[in-house]
Design an enzyme around this catalytic site. Sequence first.
Site, PDB file in Angstrom:
ATOM      1  N   LYS A 262       1.156  -1.281  -0.039  1.00  0.00           N
ATOM      2  CA  LYS A 262       0.126  -0.233   0.189  1.00  0.00           C
ATOM      3  C   LYS A 262       0.945   1.178  -0.143  1.00  0.00           C
ATOM      4  O   LYS A 262       1.773   1.454   0.809  1.00  0.00           O
ATOM      5  CB  LYS A 262      -1.431  -0.253   1.132  1.00  0.00           C
ATOM      6  N   ASP A 267      -2.786  10.102   4.477  1.00  0.00           N
ATOM      7  CA  ASP A 267      -3.838   9.438   3.584  1.00  0.00           C
ATOM      8  C   ASP A 267      -4.902  10.847   4.734  1.00  0.00           C
ATOM      9  O   ASP A 267      -3.971  10.724   6.115  1.00  0.00           O
ATOM     10  CB  ASP A 267      -4.196   8.622   4.483  1.00  0.00           C
ATOM     11  N   LYS A 274      -9.975  13.237   9.251  1.00  0.00           N
ATOM     12  CA  LYS A 274      -9.113  12.110   9.952  1.00  0.00           C
ATOM     13  C   LYS A 274      -9.157  13.499  11.086  1.00  0.00           C
ATOM     14  O   LYS A 274      -8.467  15.671  10.193  1.00  0.00           O
ATOM     15  CB  LYS A 274      -7.788  11.952   9.409  1.00  0.00           C
ATOM     16  N   ASP A 285       1.544   6.685   5.530  1.00  0.00           N
ATOM     17  CA  ASP A 285       0.678   5.642   4.383  1.00  0.00           C
ATOM     18  C   ASP A 285       1.189   4.634   3.728  1.00  0.00           C
ATOM     19  O   ASP A 285       0.739   3.896   2.339  1.00  0.00           O
ATOM     20  CB  ASP A 285      -0.073   6.124   4.428  1.00  0.00           C
ATOM     21  N   ASP A 344     -12.200   7.237   4.599  1.00  0.00           N
ATOM     22  CA  ASP A 344     -10.365   6.843   5.050  1.00  0.00           C
ATOM     23  C   ASP A 344     -10.335   5.625   5.179  1.00  0.00           C
ATOM     24  O   ASP A 344      -8.988   5.025   5.364  1.00  0.00           O
ATOM     25  CB  ASP A 344     -10.628   7.734   6.139  1.00  0.00           C
ATOM     26  N   GLU A 346      -9.108   3.901   2.269  1.00  0.00           N
ATOM     27  CA  GLU A 346      -8.799   3.691   1.135  1.00  0.00           C
ATOM     28  C   GLU A 346      -8.005   3.087   1.054  1.00  0.00           C
ATOM     29  O   GLU A 346      -7.995   2.502  -0.094  1.00  0.00           O
ATOM     30  CB  GLU A 346      -8.223   5.526   0.922  1.00  0.00           C
ATOM     31  N   ARG A 348      -7.487  -0.125   1.668  1.00  0.00           N
ATOM     32  CA  ARG A 348      -8.270  -1.662   0.711  1.00  0.00           C
ATOM     33  C   ARG A 348      -8.530  -1.362  -0.821  1.00  0.00           C
ATOM     34  O   ARG A 348      -9.163  -2.505  -1.562  1.00  0.00           O
ATOM     35  CB  ARG A 348      -9.251  -1.920   2.259  1.00  0.00           C
TER      36      ARG A 348
HETATM   37  N1  BES Z   1      -4.053   4.598   7.130  1.00  0.00           N
HETATM   38  C1  BES Z   1      -4.884   4.483   7.699  1.00  0.00           C
HETATM   39  C2  BES Z   1      -4.670   3.079   8.998  1.00  0.00           C
HETATM   40  C3  BES Z   1      -4.213   3.871  10.355  1.00  0.00           C
HETATM   41  C4  BES Z   1      -5.143   4.487  11.162  1.00  0.00           C
HETATM   42  C5  BES Z   1      -2.826   3.388  10.240  1.00  0.00           C
HETATM   43  C6  BES Z   1      -4.126   5.399  12.300  1.00  0.00           C
HETATM   44  C7  BES Z   1      -2.355   3.887  12.231  1.00  0.00           C
HETATM   45  C8  BES Z   1      -3.259   5.072  12.553  1.00  0.00           C
HETATM   46  C9  BES Z   1      -5.962   3.625   7.482  1.00  0.00           C
HETATM   47  O1  BES Z   1      -6.242   4.667   5.765  1.00  0.00           O
HETATM   48  C10 BES Z   1      -6.907   3.629   7.323  1.00  0.00           C
HETATM   49  O2  BES Z   1      -7.802   5.831   8.164  1.00  0.00           O
HETATM   50  N2  BES Z   1      -8.297   3.516   8.779  1.00  0.00           N
HETATM   51  C11 BES Z   1      -8.762   3.657   9.204  1.00  0.00           C
HETATM   52  C12 BES Z   1     -10.462   2.379   8.660  1.00  0.00           C
HETATM   53  C13 BES Z   1     -11.793   3.011   9.458  1.00  0.00           C
HETATM   54  C14 BES Z   1     -12.333   4.527   8.436  1.00  0.00           C
HETATM   55  C15 BES Z   1     -12.404   2.191   8.686  1.00  0.00           C
HETATM   56  C16 BES Z   1      -9.013   3.287   9.986  1.00  0.00           C
HETATM   57  O3  BES Z   1      -7.428   2.889  10.534  1.00  0.00           O
HETATM   58  O4  BES Z   1      -9.000   4.169  11.594  1.00  0.00           O
HETATM   59 ZN    ZN Z   2      -4.682   5.117   5.039  1.00  0.00          ZN
HETATM   60 MN    MN Z   3      -7.237   6.435   5.604  1.00  0.00          MN
END
Ligand code: BES
Ligand code: ZN
Ligand code: MN
Length: 493
Positions: A262, A267, A274, A285, A344, A346, A348
């Site tokens: 990825k 992000d 966020k 990311d 968010d 994204e 996946r």
């Molecule tokens: N890149 C983030 C994952 C992430 C979040 C890594 C915080 C480290 C710390 C990913 O793209 C994301 O934002 N995931 C969301 C998914 C949710 C919206 C279901 C998350 O984990 O909050």
């Molecule tokens: Zn992300």
């Molecule tokens: Mn995200």
Amino acid sequence: MLMSTSISLHTGRPESFKTPLLACFLGTGESLPANLKDLDKLLGGALKRTLTRRDFRGARDETLHLVGAGSGPGRIVLVGIGSPKYRTAGLRRAATLTGRMAQKSGVGSLTIVANGMSAEEVEQVAVGVQFGSWEYADLKTPPPENERRDPLTACDLLVDDAKVMAAAVKAGVAIGEGYALARRLGNMPGNVCTPDTFVETAKTIGTAHKMRVTVLGRKEMERQGMGAFLAVAQGTPQDPKLITLEHLKGPKSQKPIVLVGKGLCFDSGGISIKPADRMEFMKFDMCGAAAVLGAMEAIGRLGLRINVIGAIGSTTNMLSGTAVKPGDVVTAASGKTIEVINTDAEGRLVLADVLHYIKQFSPSAVVDAATLTGACVVALGSVASGALGNDDALVQEVVTAARAASEPAWQLPLFDEYQELIRSSFADIKNIGGRGAGAITAAAFLKEFVDYPWVHLDVAGTAYTEADLPTMPVGSTGTPVGTFVEFVRRRAG
Ligand code: BES
Ligand code: ZN
Ligand code: MN
């Protein structure tokens, strides 16, 4: 660019080796090794005394400095390996600490007593020294000449047979360079590391190691109907990139291993934005993609006789008038329709189309690395990556490789029942599950797009450290470069 530490092998004696710093690694409860007896004599018995008095016990991360005797080493540092049960990992860690200490103190060169170590141990020591001495200073103005400290340019390893250990050092250097590349990319801010940076880096690796590099931009992805990947990319003016690097050094008929990463250069969360607090951290990311490139660099240097393909999906998740919105339904390249509940989630979406795209290679095994979920950080912290997949034997193979590479990973279940959590009322699937099992529902989403043996590594908690650790500064850790290389190397036999 920072100069890296060059590692060489010597068969000299520790007590007579002229070096500013001599490092000796000792395990818990270990008595003075025979090859340090003459050094001890030179130091008037100081080594023996310090061990007898238990000033130094060989515990993990323990260090003790001694001043040299006027001839031989300028100073000596004893570094603990910890429990003999995990000797190889302990040596890697001790070497990392030593490399970091030597870099910080500005000794310029370092010597490590590696007599009696196995080839595997010598390799891990070589990895550790480079890892520890590595710094990211590309964006800092260097201090004035008279305040500069010498970088660690040389590390000598004292061994019994230099010829026997040459291959081990070479392998260690290859892995160390892979880590350095991945960590550098991981630390680069979003305005410096863009999808184009991944293209340039992939091409450099491809040229150096004779790998074919293929790049798809927005236009090509549109032609392939990659509506999931493109939904994420539609909020940014930057051209998204899907990059593959083909290292085909195995038999023609051999199905390749594919490593997938990825590569979100930033992000923001998109319309499901966020919080501002620590949002800068989201430059990280792309660490999965960085690790794929780092691993391909190491695999190229190692010249592994196996077919391996690296695949990266790179873009930036931004807000704009054209950005994808919650509720939008998009069609992935596989034909599946996806309701985007949360913009968010994204990573996946990007991976869905990359995982579908690589079917053309008929992979024997696919391992993806992604900073995919905050939920994985809640579950496992920054100690272990999450490992999930559709083939338990393959998951265990990857977990075993991860342990050998000092990058622990732990399996989370991916039972069929979890697929129910991503069913949508308006499309085939939705891009988030409910409140629970966030790391698992993310993997369940990816599972919808694979039809080959596959493991997903969620490295959200392990690819980057927000704390200054004994072994590394704040920033990218390089995880899972070591896991990728170890997994591939074990399969190469
Ligand atoms: N890149 C983030 C994952 C992430 C979040 C890594 C915080 C480290 C710390 C990913 O793209 C994301 O934002 N995931 C969301 C998914 C949710 C919206 C279901 C998350 O984990 O909050
Ligand atoms: Zn992300
Ligand atoms: Mn995200």
